[in-house]
Write a protein that holds these residues in place. Structure first.
Motif, PDB file in Angstrom:
ATOM      1  N   VAL A 240      -5.424   2.563  10.389  1.00 24.88           N
ATOM      2  CA  VAL A 240      -5.622   3.006   9.000  1.00 24.88           C
ATOM      3  C   VAL A 240      -4.699   2.157   8.116  1.00 24.88           C
ATOM      4  O   VAL A 240      -5.105   1.638   7.080  1.00 24.88           O
ATOM      5  N   LEU A 241      -3.469   2.005   8.581  1.00 17.35           N
ATOM      6  CA  LEU A 241      -2.507   1.200   7.821  1.00 17.35           C
ATOM      7  C   LEU A 241      -2.987  -0.255   7.705  1.00 17.35           C
ATOM      8  O   LEU A 241      -2.984  -0.831   6.607  1.00 17.35           O
ATOM      9  N   LEU A 242      -3.421  -0.827   8.820  1.00 19.25           N
ATOM     10  CA  LEU A 242      -3.883  -2.221   8.799  1.00 19.25           C
ATOM     11  C   LEU A 242      -5.048  -2.396   7.820  1.00 19.25           C
ATOM     12  O   LEU A 242      -5.067  -3.334   7.012  1.00 19.25           O
ATOM     13  N   TYR A 243      -5.994  -1.482   7.886  1.00 16.87           N
ATOM     14  CA  TYR A 243      -7.173  -1.544   7.014  1.00 16.87           C
ATOM     15  C   TYR A 243      -6.756  -1.518   5.541  1.00 16.87           C
ATOM     16  O   TYR A 243      -7.200  -2.342   4.735  1.00 16.87           O
ATOM     17  N   LEU A 244      -5.868  -0.586   5.207  1.00 15.12           N
ATOM     18  CA  LEU A 244      -5.466  -0.471   3.800  1.00 15.12           C
ATOM     19  C   LEU A 244      -4.626  -1.656   3.346  1.00 15.12           C
ATOM     20  O   LEU A 244      -4.727  -2.090   2.196  1.00 15.12           O
ATOM     21  N   LEU A 245      -3.811  -2.200   4.248  1.00 16.64           N
ATOM     22  CA  LEU A 245      -3.058  -3.411   3.890  1.00 16.64           C
ATOM     23  C   LEU A 245      -4.027  -4.553   3.582  1.00 16.64           C
ATOM     24  O   LEU A 245      -3.822  -5.321   2.638  1.00 16.64           O
ATOM     25  N   GLU A 246      -5.070  -4.643   4.398  1.00 10.37           N
ATOM     26  CA  GLU A 246      -6.063  -5.704   4.184  1.00 10.37           C
ATOM     27  C   GLU A 246      -6.842  -5.495   2.880  1.00 10.37           C
ATOM     28  O   GLU A 246      -7.151  -6.431   2.171  1.00 10.37           O
ATOM     29  N   GLN A 247      -7.166  -4.225   2.589  1.00 11.41           N
ATOM     30  CA  GLN A 247      -8.011  -3.937   1.417  1.00 11.41           C
ATOM     31  C   GLN A 247      -7.215  -3.924   0.111  1.00 11.41           C
ATOM     32  O   GLN A 247      -7.704  -4.376  -0.914  1.00 11.41           O
ATOM     33  N   LEU A 248      -6.007  -3.341   0.169  1.00 11.98           N
ATOM     34  CA  LEU A 248      -5.282  -3.070  -1.079  1.00 11.98           C
ATOM     35  C   LEU A 248      -3.981  -3.854  -1.233  1.00 11.98           C
ATOM     36  O   LEU A 248      -3.446  -3.939  -2.338  1.00 11.98           O
ATOM     37  N   GLY A 249      -3.448  -4.377  -0.138  1.00 19.22           N
ATOM     38  CA  GLY A 249      -2.178  -5.095  -0.204  1.00 19.22           C
ATOM     39  C   GLY A 249      -0.992  -4.170   0.003  1.00 19.22           C
ATOM     40  O   GLY A 249      -1.063  -2.955  -0.220  1.00 19.22           O
ATOM     41  N   ALA A 250       0.123  -4.770   0.410  1.00 16.55           N
ATOM     42  CA  ALA A 250       1.300  -3.992   0.807  1.00 16.55           C
ATOM     43  C   ALA A 250       1.920  -3.219  -0.356  1.00 16.55           C
ATOM     44  O   ALA A 250       2.389  -2.094  -0.193  1.00 16.55           O
TER      45      ALA A 250
ATOM     46  N   ARG B 273       0.599  -1.783  -2.997  1.00 19.77           N
ATOM     47  CA  ARG B 273      -0.112  -0.530  -3.285  1.00 19.77           C
ATOM     48  C   ARG B 273       0.116   0.487  -2.160  1.00 19.77           C
ATOM     49  O   ARG B 273       0.365   1.661  -2.408  1.00 19.77           O
ATOM     50  N   VAL B 274       0.045   0.009  -0.911  1.00 23.07           N
ATOM     51  CA  VAL B 274       0.190   0.922   0.235  1.00 23.07           C
ATOM     52  C   VAL B 274       1.575   1.572   0.239  1.00 23.07           C
ATOM     53  O   VAL B 274       1.705   2.783   0.441  1.00 23.07           O
ATOM     54  N   PHE B 275       2.615   0.774  -0.035  1.00 19.57           N
ATOM     55  CA  PHE B 275       3.960   1.340   0.056  1.00 19.57           C
ATOM     56  C   PHE B 275       4.417   2.042  -1.228  1.00 19.57           C
ATOM     57  O   PHE B 275       5.543   2.509  -1.319  1.00 19.57           O
ATOM     58  N   ASP B 276       3.504   2.144  -2.205  1.00 22.67           N
ATOM     59  CA  ASP B 276       3.709   3.102  -3.305  1.00 22.67           C
ATOM     60  C   ASP B 276       3.389   4.499  -2.811  1.00 22.67           C
ATOM     61  O   ASP B 276       3.782   5.498  -3.399  1.00 22.67           O
ATOM     62  N   GLN B 277       2.604   4.548  -1.750  1.00 16.83           N
ATOM     63  CA  GLN B 277       2.024   5.793  -1.269  1.00 16.83           C
ATOM     64  C   GLN B 277       2.789   6.382  -0.089  1.00 16.83           C
ATOM     65  O   GLN B 277       2.733   7.579   0.178  1.00 16.83           O
ATOM     66  N   VAL B 278       3.501   5.524   0.631  1.00 18.13           N
ATOM     67  CA  VAL B 278       4.169   5.952   1.870  1.00 18.13           C
ATOM     68  C   VAL B 278       5.386   5.065   2.112  1.00 18.13           C
ATOM     69  O   VAL B 278       5.391   3.897   1.709  1.00 18.13           O
ATOM     70  N   GLY B 279       6.417   5.641   2.788  1.00 14.19           N
ATOM     71  CA  GLY B 279       7.647   4.891   3.014  1.00 14.19           C
ATOM     72  C   GLY B 279       7.653   4.103   4.315  1.00 14.19           C
ATOM     73  O   GLY B 279       6.628   3.948   4.981  1.00 14.19           O
ATOM     74  N   MET B 280       8.867   3.579   4.664  1.00 13.89           N
ATOM     75  CA  MET B 280       9.026   2.761   5.881  1.00 13.89           C
ATOM     76  C   MET B 280      10.188   3.269   6.721  1.00 13.89           C
ATOM     77  O   MET B 280      10.725   2.533   7.538  1.00 13.89           O
ATOM     78  N   LEU B 281      10.614   4.502   6.479  1.00  9.60           N
ATOM     79  CA  LEU B 281      11.798   5.009   7.167  1.00  9.60           C
ATOM     80  C   LEU B 281      11.426   5.748   8.443  1.00  9.60           C
ATOM     81  O   LEU B 281      10.508   6.571   8.446  1.00  9.60           O
ATOM     82  N   PRO B 282      12.165   5.514   9.523  1.00  9.32           N
ATOM     83  CA  PRO B 282      11.943   6.315  10.728  1.00  9.32           C
ATOM     84  C   PRO B 282      12.376   7.764  10.506  1.00  9.32           C
ATOM     85  O   PRO B 282      13.061   8.064   9.523  1.00  9.32           O
ATOM     86  N   SER B 283      11.970   8.637  11.413  1.00 10.99           N
ATOM     87  CA  SER B 283      12.358  10.042  11.305  1.00 10.99           C
ATOM     88  C   SER B 283      12.708  10.549  12.695  1.00 10.99           C
ATOM     89  O   SER B 283      12.104  10.108  13.673  1.00 10.99           O
ATOM     90  N   ASP B 284      13.679  11.454  12.778  1.00  8.17           N
ATOM     91  CA  ASP B 284      13.984  12.043  14.091  1.00  8.17           C
ATOM     92  C   ASP B 284      13.372  13.441  14.225  1.00  8.17           C
ATOM     93  O   ASP B 284      13.719  14.192  15.114  1.00  8.17           O
ATOM     94  N   ARG B 285      12.432  13.749  13.315  1.00 10.20           N
ATOM     95  CA  ARG B 285      11.743  15.049  13.381  1.00 10.20           C
ATOM     96  C   ARG B 285      10.364  14.873  14.018  1.00 10.20           C
ATOM     97  O   ARG B 285       9.843  13.768  14.052  1.00 10.20           O
ATOM     98  N   PRO B 286       9.757  15.985  14.455  1.00  6.94           N
ATOM     99  CA  PRO B 286       8.428  15.890  15.069  1.00  6.94           C
ATOM    100  C   PRO B 286       7.368  15.307  14.127  1.00  6.94           C
ATOM    101  O   PRO B 286       7.541  15.295  12.907  1.00  6.94           O
TER     102      PRO B 286
END
Ligand code: GLN
Length: 309
Positions: A79-89, A91-104
């Motif tokens: 899903v991420l790859l598709y949106l990167l290809e369609q919309l560019g990085a 736009r995608v990272f306005d919508q979601v972050g890049m931080l790891p999480s130690d939660r489920p």
């Protein structure tokens, strides 16, 4: 003189067959089937398949290649790859972050702590936020657009598993709905909660064999003009840091390959520049990762020196 085996091309079929037999032991003793999706709880704990493909076109396979399974969260990198290809990085990272999480993977507490901005695209929250960016009017058309794109680009045969979808819908997933509402309230959802959740459920039910999963993995080992290498790099980085949720850090030390799991028991690793390893075995550990799959990846990485680090 000591002989070193390095890289996927040094794998032998008999080695792989032996590890597949050994992998049954941890799967039986250390894994459980998820019960919140009844269709997944009906899987047989001893189902096991692995399919490895390299850039030369060599295939190593062991176990039951005919088993078909829903990808569940193993679809998230694509899903991420598709949106990167369609919309560019950007736009995608306005919508979601890049931080790891130690939660489920479905932690509402993590999302609330982050004020409704999903931490990364490998978590339910991040994938749900990205669903709202997919082109299409409803869940069905959004899922179908992505399915066709993936099948064409990766030369695989994903289908929508209607039975599992029915099963997913039979028990309302209140946590995922609460996650979508939280993202919407914070202003990060671009479609209604209902359409977004329906899209997410359908995409999790895209199904195929380990052969199909390995073909998807090969999309991240770029050649020709199928997808932009830059986008593959982004997806692999996030698989490495976030793909196995709270286990991502220890897995990076023990195995060291970009990897993504799904609660169905799907597990996909990419060996950059070399190939892809797709595993399926339904029993999962507490973090939601296939126990036999992790065992196989550990054997492969250790014995063939596959770690990227
Ligand atoms: N459909 C599953 C869920 O939302 C996918 C999660 C997963 O595979 N980790 O719970």
């Amino acid at each position: 003189m000591k002989r070193y085996f390095i890289g996927l091309q040094s794998l032998t079929q008999s080695q792989l067959d032996a590890w597949v037999i050994q992998a049954q032991i941890p799967a039986r003793s250390g894994g459980k089937l998820p019960d919140y999706i009844p269709g997944l709880a009906e899987a047989q704990p001893d189902w096991l398949a692995v399919h490895i493909r390299n850039v030369n076109g060599d295939i190593y396979a062991s176990g039951d290649m005919t088993l078909s399974f829903p990808l569940m969260s193993a679809v998230k990198p694509f899903v991420l790859l598709y949106l990167l290809e369609q919309l560019g990085a950007e736009r995608v990272f306005d919508q979601v972050g890049m931080l790891p999480s130690d939660r489920p993977f479905n932690s509402l507490a993590q999302l609330r702590a982050d004020e409704g901005f999903p931490r990364n695209p490998m978590l339910n929250s991040g994938a749900i936020a990205l669903m709202s960016l997919l082109p299409g009017t409803d869940g069905l058309s959004r899922c179908e657009n992505l399915r066709q794109w993936l099948n064409e680009k990766a030369d695989c045969h994903l289908v929508l598993d209607e039975l599992i979808l029915e099963s997913v819908r039979s028990l309302r997933n209140e946590t995922n709905i609460a996650i979508a509402r939280e993202i919407a309230d914070a202003g990060y959802l671009q479609a209604s909660v209902a359409v977004t959740i329906d899209t997410y459920n359908q995409l999790c039910c895209l199904a195929g064999t380990v052969g199909d999963l390995a073909s998807l993995g090969m999309l991240l080992v770029p050649f020709g003009d199928r997808v932009l290498p830059e986008n593959c790099r982004i997806v692999k980085a996030l698989m490495t840091t976030c793909g196995l949720y709270e286990s991502s850090g220890s897995f990076a030390v023990q195995v060291g390959l970009p990897t993504k799991s799904g609660v169905s028991g799907a597990l996909l690793s990419v060996v950059p520049g070399e190939g892809a390893i797709a595993c399926y075995s339904p029993p999962i550990d507490a973090a939601g990762n296939s126990v036999a799959g992790l065992f196989l990846l550990e054997q492969l990485a250790r014995n063939l020196h596959l770690s990227v680090f």
